[in-house]
Design an enzyme around this catalytic site. Sequence first.
Site, PDB file in Angstrom:
ATOM      1  N   GLN A  78       0.849  -1.206   0.000  1.00  0.00           N
ATOM      2  CA  GLN A  78       0.000   0.000   0.000  1.00  0.00           C
ATOM      3  C   GLN A  78       0.877   1.246   0.000  1.00  0.00           C
ATOM      4  O   GLN A  78       1.164   1.825   1.052  1.00  0.00           O
ATOM      5  CB  GLN A  78      -0.883  -0.036   1.248  1.00  0.00           C
ATOM      6  N   PHE A  79       1.310   1.686  -1.177  1.00  0.00           N
ATOM      7  CA  PHE A  79       2.208   2.845  -1.253  1.00  0.00           C
ATOM      8  C   PHE A  79       1.553   4.122  -0.740  1.00  0.00           C
ATOM      9  O   PHE A  79       2.228   5.043  -0.302  1.00  0.00           O
ATOM     10  CB  PHE A  79       2.753   3.035  -2.675  1.00  0.00           C
ATOM     11  N   THR A  80       0.225   4.200  -0.766  1.00  0.00           N
ATOM     12  CA  THR A  80      -0.453   5.430  -0.349  1.00  0.00           C
ATOM     13  C   THR A  80      -0.345   5.688   1.153  1.00  0.00           C
ATOM     14  O   THR A  80      -0.711   6.775   1.610  1.00  0.00           O
ATOM     15  CB  THR A  80      -1.935   5.431  -0.766  1.00  0.00           C
TER      16      THR A  80
END
Length: 150
Positions: A78-80
Site C-alpha cells: 500500500q504505497f499510499t
Amino acid sequence: MRLIIQRCTRACVTVDNHVTGAIEKGLMILVGVAVGDTEEDVEWLVSKTLSLRIFDDDNGVMNRSVMDVGGEILAVSQFTLHASTRKGNRPSYIKAARPETAVVLYESYCRRLSEQMGKNVEQGIFGAHMKVELVNDGPVTIIIDSRLRE
C-alpha cells in the site's frame, strides 16, 4: 516502513475478480515502504507484528498475539500509506519507495513473517489494482511506523 494492522475475523484481497489471498481470524496488514527503508526496518516490524498483543485472553483482555491464537496474516502492499497532504488537495507520494525497492522489502517482510509463523502469509499482488475486504474485529486498528518506533 509503515503498517496499518487490523485484527479481523476474515479478510480477502482480489485482483481482476480473482481472490489472491484470504484469511479467517488474524491480521490484515497494509504495508507501505518509504524511501530509505532497509532490511533493519523489516526485522523490527516482523518482531513487532508477531508479538503485538491485540487478541483477547480468557478474561477478555487483549493479552495474546497472533502467534498465541494461531491466527493468520494477509499482507497487502500500500504505497499510499506514505502520502503527503501538506500542500493542496492532491496527495504527493514522493516519500514512497520506488517499486523496484519496495517490492523487495515487502516480499522480505512477508517471507520473514511466514518463516517465523511456520505458515503461509497470504498476499495481494504488488502494484496491482486490488480490492480488499475485511471484517475488522473490535474494531482494532494499530498504526506502526519503523521510523517512529513507538
